[in-house]
Design a protein around this motif. Structure first.
Motif, PDB file in Angstrom:
ATOM      1  N   SER A  64       0.831  -1.204   0.000  1.00 38.15           N
ATOM      2  CA  SER A  64       0.000   0.000   0.000  1.00 38.15           C
ATOM      3  C   SER A  64       0.859   1.245   0.000  1.00 38.15           C
ATOM      4  N   HIS A  65       0.321   2.323  -0.581  1.00 40.88           N
ATOM      5  CA  HIS A  65       0.961   3.631  -0.507  1.00 40.88           C
ATOM      6  C   HIS A  65       0.518   4.318   0.787  1.00 40.88           C
ATOM      7  N   PHE A  96       5.749  10.103   0.690  1.00 30.56           N
ATOM      8  CA  PHE A  96       4.935   8.908   0.876  1.00 30.56           C
ATOM      9  C   PHE A  96       5.798   7.679   0.642  1.00 30.56           C
ATOM     10  N   ILE A 142       6.105   4.263  -1.259  1.00 31.48           N
ATOM     11  CA  ILE A 142       5.550   3.647  -2.464  1.00 31.48           C
ATOM     12  C   ILE A 142       5.335   2.154  -2.225  1.00 31.48           C
ATOM     13  N   TYR A 197       4.872  12.626  -3.670  1.00 31.64           N
ATOM     14  CA  TYR A 197       3.700  12.421  -4.519  1.00 31.64           C
ATOM     15  C   TYR A 197       2.844  13.673  -4.476  1.00 31.64           C
ATOM     16  N   LEU A 208      -4.109   8.646  -0.885  1.00 38.17           N
ATOM     17  CA  LEU A 208      -3.265   7.539  -0.453  1.00 38.17           C
ATOM     18  C   LEU A 208      -3.638   7.109   0.961  1.00 38.17           C
TER      19      LEU A 208
END
Length: 421
Positions: free
Chosen positions: A378-379, A393, A395, A404, A410
């Motif tokens: 998950s981001h 964030f 990745i 991002y 997110l």
């Protein structure tokens, strides 16, 4: 029913329970003494979450749930270049819009005859209220409090912040949250510093970079001469056997200098990948930001109004985390993690690369407690700004930190930093 084993030295994966009727009082329960949430007397305790890390007498914990939110719901520009002499003037706003999938700028000429900033704001808002795409993007002009004008709008695509501009009488300069300073600098274990590329998830990065990648960012097309690389390198590129780096039947080897330092084969590559991990703990750069609650509060308290909306949170991700709460740990005790916090959250998370909720201690406990899994695929947003329109964030696809665009939605997992009694 299992017998709960409480501990004053909690470890990663232990449960965090709040004592009912005693706000702020929490207890820690060893993970092996809980089989399910049914083992926890609901008349005595409420479930707060799971332990992520002990930092001396501070305990970082994660909530049971998360949500996807934007970092910023709006983007804004300072408007200058206008003329206030009472005669007819005009300025051009050149903007991106959804009508052509944000592919090109469209010019809109706004004519006005004003003598004061207040009059120009009124004229701009009249135009915005009557003309697309300003209506669909919810543009509004406001007094910035210092005698100037700010334009802000619904932030839905990165090209708005990158390409919107002023022409022929109008000038636009990005001015979103000037009090929230941006920084992009993280030290790697190899000694190098810089922005994106440092690992956020060991297990996700290994899974992603084992494959042969075509991008020269992760598979050098020229010789690497320094160990202080900004980005990880895929295993075939490190070994000098990438199908994307061949001249005829001969492989082009660009990582011999790295192998001379870290060694040959997969073992050498693993040592190289470890050098891409961040230095923690530290007081340097983004990993030296230890004030997640304060940063989240600043963001969460920011509000905006427009021609159609009133008193809305400007930063939904921070607002979600800061307003999250339980009876024992109410709103104001939870926050959106710093880059360091997000790293500590993901450190050791195996679920995502392995499809088993019991693969790591944190997810095994979340499963027992009925919480949402934390996946290394998950981001996840942090509360730390990376640039004028970007924030840090983790990745989920490739396992490293990057910036991002703030309009992206997110993952946001509320965290809390508790003090051991």
């Amino acid at each position: 029913m299992a017998s709960l084993q409480f501990t004053n030295l909690p470890r990663r994966g232990d449960a965090v329970l709040g004592v009912k009727g005693a706000q702020g009082e929490v207890l820690y329960v060893k993970q092996e003494s809980i089989e399910s949430a049914a083992d926890i007397p609901s008349d005595l305790y409420e479930i707060e979450g799971v332990v992520l890390k002990r930092r001396g007498n501070k305990i970082l914990i994660a909530a049971l749930s998360e949500a996807n939110k934007k970092w910023s719901d709006r983007y804004s520009f300072a408007l200058t270049g206008y003329t206030l002499d009472g005669t007819e003037q005009s300025g051009v706003l050149s903007v991106r819009e959804a009508s052509d999938s944000w592919a090109a700028n469209h010019d809109y000429t706004i004519t006005y005859a004003c003598e004061t900033v207040a009059e120009l704001i009124e004229a701009l808002n009249a135009y915005f209220a009557a003309n697309a795409p300003f209506t669909t993007q919810d543009w509004v002009a406001i007094d910035n409090g210092n005698g100037g004008i700010t334009l802000h709008f619904a932030y839905t695509d990165y090209r708005q912040s990158s390409y919107d501009t002023g022409k022929t009488g109008f000038t636009l300069a990005a001015n979103l949250m000037p009090d929230v300073v941006a920084l992009a600098n993280i030290r790697r274990r190899h000694g190098g510093t810089g922005g994106e590329g440092v690992l956020s998830s060991w297990y996700r990065a290994l899974a992603y970079f084992r494959q042969d990648l075509s991008s020269a960012t992760y598979n050098p097309s020229t010789d690497v001469t320094s160990k202080k690389t900004n980005y990880p390198i895929c295993l075939p590129g490190y070994l000098g056997h990438s199908e994307y780096r061949k001249t005829g039947d001969v492989y082009d080897d660009h990582c011999a200098a790295l192998r001379a330092i870290y060694g040959e084969g997969e073992e050498g590559w693993l040592r190289f990948m470890k050098s891409m991990l961040p230095v923690v703990p530290t007081d340097f750069g983004n990993m030296g930001m230890h004030d997640g609650l304060e940063r989240t509060k600043v963001l969460a308290l920011k509000r905006y109004s427009s021609l159609t909306l009133t008193d809305k949170p400007l930063c939904p991700a921070a607002d979600y985390a800061y307003t999250y709460g339980t009876s024992c740990l109410p709103a104001g005790r939870w926050y959106l993690g710093t880059v360091e916090d997000v790293y500590d959250m993901l450190d050791g998370i195996i679920y995502g690369t392995v499809n088993d909720r019991k693969a790591d201690a944190v997810n095994a406990m979340l499963l027992k407690l009925g919480g949402m899994a934390i996946s290394n695929g998950s981001h996840f947003w942090s509360c730390c700004r990376n640039g004028s329109s970007r924030a840090w964030f983790a990745i989920g696809s490739s396992g490293f930190f990057d910036g991002y665009v703030m309009c992206g939605s997110l993952g946001c997992r509320p965290l809390s930093l508790l003090t051991l009694r």
